[in-house]
Design an enzyme around this catalytic site. Structure first.
Site, mmCIF file in Angstrom:
data_model
loop_
_atom_site.group_PDB
_atom_site.id
_atom_site.type_symbol
_atom_site.label_atom_id
_atom_site.label_comp_id
_atom_site.label_asym_id
_atom_site.label_seq_id
_atom_site.Cartn_x
_atom_site.Cartn_y
_atom_site.Cartn_z
ATOM 1 N N HIS A 198 0.811 -1.223 0.000
ATOM 2 C CA HIS A 198 0.000 0.000 0.000
ATOM 3 C C HIS A 198 0.846 1.275 0.000
ATOM 4 O O HIS A 198 0.340 2.351 -0.276
ATOM 5 C CB HIS A 198 -1.036 -0.015 1.133
ATOM 6 C CG HIS A 198 -0.479 0.342 2.476
ATOM 7 N ND1 HIS A 198 0.121 -0.567 3.287
ATOM 8 C CD2 HIS A 198 -0.441 1.510 3.138
ATOM 9 C CE1 HIS A 198 0.511 0.035 4.403
ATOM 10 N NE2 HIS A 198 0.181 1.299 4.333
ATOM 11 N N LYS A 202 0.566 5.588 -2.171
ATOM 12 C CA LYS A 202 0.699 6.943 -1.623
ATOM 13 C C LYS A 202 1.209 7.882 -2.711
ATOM 14 O O LYS A 202 2.197 7.589 -3.380
ATOM 15 C CB LYS A 202 1.670 6.943 -0.421
ATOM 16 C CG LYS A 202 1.147 6.120 0.774
ATOM 17 C CD LYS A 202 2.098 6.206 1.952
ATOM 18 C CE LYS A 202 1.791 5.168 3.018
ATOM 19 N NZ LYS A 202 0.635 5.437 3.842
ATOM 20 N N ASP A 255 7.288 -7.037 8.723
ATOM 21 C CA ASP A 255 6.082 -6.220 8.596
ATOM 22 C C ASP A 255 6.339 -4.946 7.782
ATOM 23 O O ASP A 255 5.464 -4.490 7.048
ATOM 24 C CB ASP A 255 5.602 -5.849 10.016
ATOM 25 C CG ASP A 255 4.239 -5.194 10.022
ATOM 26 O OD1 ASP A 255 3.376 -5.632 9.246
ATOM 27 O OD2 ASP A 255 4.032 -4.246 10.810
ATOM 28 N N HIS A 260 7.637 -2.204 2.663
ATOM 29 C CA HIS A 260 7.465 -0.757 2.535
ATOM 30 C C HIS A 260 8.796 0.000 2.446
ATOM 31 O O HIS A 260 8.977 0.849 1.575
ATOM 32 C CB HIS A 260 6.662 -0.205 3.708
ATOM 33 C CG HIS A 260 5.352 -0.907 3.929
ATOM 34 N ND1 HIS A 260 4.592 -1.398 2.902
ATOM 35 C CD2 HIS A 260 4.661 -1.189 5.064
ATOM 36 C CE1 HIS A 260 3.490 -1.956 3.397
ATOM 37 N NE2 HIS A 260 3.513 -1.853 4.701
ATOM 38 N N LYS A 360 7.777 1.047 16.094
ATOM 39 C CA LYS A 360 6.482 1.377 16.675
ATOM 40 C C LYS A 360 6.727 2.077 18.005
ATOM 41 O O LYS A 360 7.771 1.892 18.634
ATOM 42 C CB LYS A 360 5.664 0.110 16.898
ATOM 43 C CG LYS A 360 5.348 -0.607 15.584
ATOM 44 C CD LYS A 360 3.974 -1.220 15.571
ATOM 45 C CE LYS A 360 3.676 -1.955 14.287
ATOM 46 N NZ LYS A 360 3.240 -1.085 13.185
HETATM 47 C C1 BG6 Z 1 1.175 -2.120 7.518
HETATM 48 C C2 BG6 Z 1 1.780 -2.773 8.722
HETATM 49 O O1 BG6 Z 1 1.553 -2.791 6.355
HETATM 50 O O2 BG6 Z 1 1.611 -0.772 7.438
HETATM 51 C C3 BG6 Z 1 1.425 -2.010 9.988
HETATM 52 O O3 BG6 Z 1 1.305 -4.107 8.833
HETATM 53 C C4 BG6 Z 1 1.799 -0.550 9.851
HETATM 54 O O4 BG6 Z 1 2.071 -2.568 11.113
HETATM 55 C C5 BG6 Z 1 1.239 0.025 8.559
HETATM 56 O O5 BG6 Z 1 1.285 0.138 10.976
HETATM 57 C C6 BG6 Z 1 1.771 1.430 8.312
HETATM 58 O O6 BG6 Z 1 1.122 1.974 7.209
HETATM 59 P P1 BG6 Z 1 0.912 3.558 7.096
HETATM 60 O O7 BG6 Z 1 0.259 3.730 5.767
HETATM 61 O O8 BG6 Z 1 0.073 3.962 8.270
HETATM 62 O O9 BG6 Z 1 2.291 4.152 7.166
#
Ligand code: BG6
Length: 511
Positions: A198, A202, A255, A260, A360
């Site tokens: 995801h 963005k 994760d 990401h 986190k």
């Molecule tokens: C998710 C993770 O893929 O991305 C989460 O599983 C994390 O742990 C989240 O909090 C963060 O996404 P964003 O868009 O809030 O930065």
């Protein structure tokens, strides 16, 4: 025409109308559907980016009638939509919602689905084009794809397409990601598979390519001759809260880093693609990931840092330690923080360290890529009171307060030569206003028009896993003695500062 309307007119000209189709959501009674997918589909409907002949079929094991499904989603859209809901737009979408209750492993779910889809095609004119969205727990992916294949629902012809969006996590490690790719490739061609990350939805992440390759100014200095190092930070204030059960077997590297952070890394460091064609972009990403110097058991100890939060304060609120979160072991070794130093072995980046960190329960939510440029020779300033030159930082702020920021040195007015850091700042919302979105709109739309540029190809995913696999292996066997090693509300373990300090550098964003 102002900048915003120029941008709008460009996008308007390139929008293609998707083919008539049905989106089939597996896991339609779950969180992702109500929080992100339905609000995203509503936003697409609002912007007239859904095909005229369109329907949504929800599949989940929750027993529920179609009428109940419709009223559940109606209630939820009012809670989770990113904009006030226009009843007329929602009603036209609501009328095209269908529901099938069934177990994902059972054959009869798929024969019923086949039946329902034929009915939907007749009622809505969707012409047999189906997009299957796997919004379920990862352990169902293989079963669902296998069953869809066995039911003949993945079969494409010249008249209709079949595509599948697969949510993360794609695999749990290198072996499982390879195995998953192998199994699904027996049912689907790569062109039918859309592996989602995801972060690529963005706007600010997509803009990295436009910023780098659409401007003459930056690319000539985007290399080892001019760049000292790059820092990528994804800081979150949230803890694991109700996700302890999932997170215990996952941790920050799986994760966040493997997917990401590596996407951000690839966007900022890859070579210019031949075009914006999906494979051209994904080829360059793969080349970049392949150039990362592999970790060895020794360099995991020197170049990778892990952390776990203890009790602490965020926004003046006392928060529990990770080990006290629900469904977390009281002696858990799972990392909630990771920092890495990466070396990219290619001509552009030789000797330029890339420092990545994510965690986190950090003091603020912040995702940014900070590029520090090399210092000028300081001899000109020897006779002045300036003893330390201001580093030039170019910072791409992914979220929040999306924008791009340049820090440089300027002379402080006055008779003596003094220097101070000053800033130039571009904020998205000042130029383009803010259009609240879920980040899934572009991804859903792109899949409907068959553009896979923002999705991960099988080799991209496997290469990401190969980079982190040695870290996962070492961390699994060497139990951390010092956990918890950072307080909730702090910037992570001391060892992460030492990782940069050893190289005479420091993290840009300090408390
Ligand atoms: C998710 C993770 O893929 O991305 C989460 O599983 C994390 O742990 C989240 O909090 C963060 O996404 P964003 O868009 O809030 O930065």
């Amino acid at each position: 025409m102002n900048t915003a309307s120029v941008a709008e007119s460009i996008t308007e000209t390139i929008h293609r109308s998707p083919d008539p189709c049905v989106i089939v959501i597996f896991g339609a009674a779950g969180d992702l559907t109500k929080r992100l997918l339905m609000p995203a589909l509503y936003n697409l409907a609002r912007n007239q980016l859904l095909p005229k002949a369109f329907a949504i079929v929800g599949v989940a094991h929750t027993p529920m009638s179609q009428a109940d499904f419709r009223s559940k989603l109606t209630q939820e859209i009012h809670e989770f939509a990113t904009v006030p809901v226009d009843d007329q737009i929602w009603q036209s979408l609501e009328q095209r919602l269908y529901y099938l209750s069934g177990e994902f492993q059972h054959d009869n779910t798929y024969s019923q689905l086949q039946h329902l889809l034929t009915q939907v095609d007749q009622e809505c004119g969707t012409q047999g084009n189906y997009l299957f969205y796997l919004a379920t727990a990862a352990n169902f992916f293989q079963d669902i794809i296998g069953q869809l294949g066995a039911a003949g629902l993945m079969q494409e012809t010249a008249d209709h397409w079949r595509r599948t969006i697969i949510e993360k996590p794609f695999g749990h490690d290198l072996d499982s990601a390879r195995a998953l790719n192998k199994t699904i490739s027996t049912v689907l061609m790569e062109s039918q598979i859309y592996r989602i990350d995801h972060y690529l939805g963005k706007e600010t992440v997509q803009n990295i390519l436009v910023f780098r390759f659409g401007n003459g100014l930056f690319e000539p200095i985007w290399n080892r001759d001019h760049i000292d190092h790059v820092q990528i930070t994804v800081a979150e204030t949230v803890g694991v809260e109700s996700r302890g059960g999932f997170y215990e077997g996952t941790g920050a590297v799986r994760d966040m880093v493997q997917n990401h952070l590596f996407q951000l890394l690839a966007m900022v460091a890859m070579e210019p693609p031949l075009s914006f064609d999906a494979d051209a972009v994904r080829d360059e990403k793969s080349k970049l990931l392949k150039s990362i110097q592999p970790f060895t058991a020794e360099t995991v100890f020197t170049h990778a840092v892990r952390g776990q939060y203890g009790e602490g304060t965020v926004n003046e609120k006392l928060l529990p330690a990770y080990r006290s979160e629900p469904r977390v072991a009281t002696d858990s070794s799972t990392e909630t923080y990771a920092a890495l130093k990466l070396t990219i072995d290619n001509w552009r980046w030789a000797d330029v360290p890339f420092y990545l960190r994510t965690g986190k329960r950090l003091p603020r939510r912040l995702t940014e890529i900070a590029i520090q440029f090399k210092q000028v020779p300081s001899l000109l300033f020897r006779q002045t009171s300036i003893d330390r030159l201001t580093p030039n930082f170019l910072t791409i702020r992914i979220q929040p307060n999306e924008g791009i920021h340049l820090q440089f040195g300027a002379k402080v007015p006055g008779p003596t030569v003094k220097m101070s850091a000053v800033e130039m700042d571009f904020c998205y919302k000042d130029y383009f206003g803010s259009t609240p979105s879920t980040g899934y709109e572009t991804l859903l739309y792109d899949c409907m028009i068959g553009d896979a540029t923002l999705f991960q190809r099988s080799d991209n995913v496997e290469l990401g896993w190969s980079v982190v696999q040695p870290i996962l292996d070492v961390w699994e066997t060497a139990v951390p003695q010092e956990f918890p090693n950072y307080a909730a509300g702090s910037w992570g373990p001391k060892a992460a500062d030492a990782l940069l300090a050893r190289d005479g550098r420091y993290w840009r964003t300090e408390p």
